[in-house]
Design a protein around this motif. Structure first.
Motif, mmCIF file in Angstrom:
data_model
loop_
_atom_site.group_PDB
_atom_site.id
_atom_site.type_symbol
_atom_site.label_atom_id
_atom_site.label_comp_id
_atom_site.label_asym_id
_atom_site.label_seq_id
_atom_site.Cartn_x
_atom_site.Cartn_y
_atom_site.Cartn_z
ATOM 1 N N SER A 6 0.993 -1.036 0.049
ATOM 2 C CA SER A 6 -0.093 -0.054 -0.029
ATOM 3 C C SER A 6 0.720 1.391 -0.056
ATOM 4 O O SER A 6 1.821 1.345 0.970
ATOM 5 N N ARG A 8 2.380 4.673 -2.784
ATOM 6 C CA ARG A 8 2.077 5.936 -3.997
ATOM 7 C C ARG A 8 2.408 5.220 -5.157
ATOM 8 O O ARG A 8 3.548 4.727 -5.248
ATOM 9 N N ASP A 44 -2.578 6.997 -4.408
ATOM 10 C CA ASP A 44 -2.362 5.961 -3.566
ATOM 11 C C ASP A 44 -2.742 4.701 -4.141
ATOM 12 O O ASP A 44 -3.799 4.650 -5.058
#
Length: 217
Positions: A6, A8, A44
């Motif tokens: 998880s 960018r 994200d």
């Protein structure tokens, strides 16, 4: 073992993405279907990861859902089928489409995928058919719970008493859920499963019920 990322999205291109987590950029190999659904660079992103360890390299393969990662794991469990071939398969077919093709023994559809010949397609069917039935059973139904499905199946106008012992309603419910998971409308799934159940009788296995119902869609 890395199972989830998880962070960018730093970059993406066909079959590859880089996700920054905690200041570290992870290169992840992905199907084209994932590439098309990724957010904009800088956004994200979450990926479910299969980490493949080889003598000379560690590779990460990423998916947008746990079900797609599970399908990837099933594909590479077939002898002679590696991760890159699995990525190609999932680039051309959704998990539900592949499961459908294997359950119905659709050799032509499977062998059309680049890198998959007839022999490999046959091997996938033999080794994965039973597993795909279970895979379909655990995909959540799109419109009804199992109890609702069972009740609806038993109340169907097609479910008339023709003198044969009926298939258990739990089997019918599971089969309906499987067809709904394959994007089949509930009413069509119900009618197809009930028709298949009447033809097969009480000795029908769930595998046989789903396969025949798929032909009646």
């Amino acid at each position: 073992m890395i199972e989830y990322l998880s962070g960018r999205l730093l970059s993406s291109k066909p079959f590859h993405a880089v996700v920054v987590c905690g200041g570290v950029g992870y290169g992840v190999e992905i199907p084209l279907s994932v590439t098309e659904l990724l957010p904009r660079v800088g956004s994200d992103v979450e990926l479910y990861i299969h980490m493949h360890v080889q003598e000379d390299a560690i590779r990460l393969y990423g998916f947008l859902s746990e079900k797609d990662r599970e399908m990837f794991d099933l594909i590479i469990s077939v002898s002679g089928v590696g991760p890159r071939t699995a990525i190609m398969i999932l680039s051309e077919m959704k998990s539900s489409e592949l499961a459908n093709a294997i359950v119905t023994e659709d050799l032509q559809k499977i062998s059309k995928v680049k890198g998959i010949g007839r022999k490999t397609a046959e091997k996938m069917i033999v080794e994965l058919r039973e597993k795909m039935v279970k895979f379909l059973r655990v995909i959540p139904a799109a419109s009804m719970s199992k109890n609702d499905s069972a009740a609806a199946a038993s109340d169907s106008p097609d479910a008339v008493d023709d003198g044969t012992k009926p298939v258990a309603t739990s089997q019918i419910a599971d089969a309906i859920d499987a067809l709904v998971a394959l994007d089949c409308k509930y009413a069509v799934a119900e009618k197809s499963v009930v028709k298949a159940a009447k033809e097969l009788g009480s000795d029908a296995t769930l595998d046989a019920l789903i396969r025949l119902a798929l032909r009646y869609r």
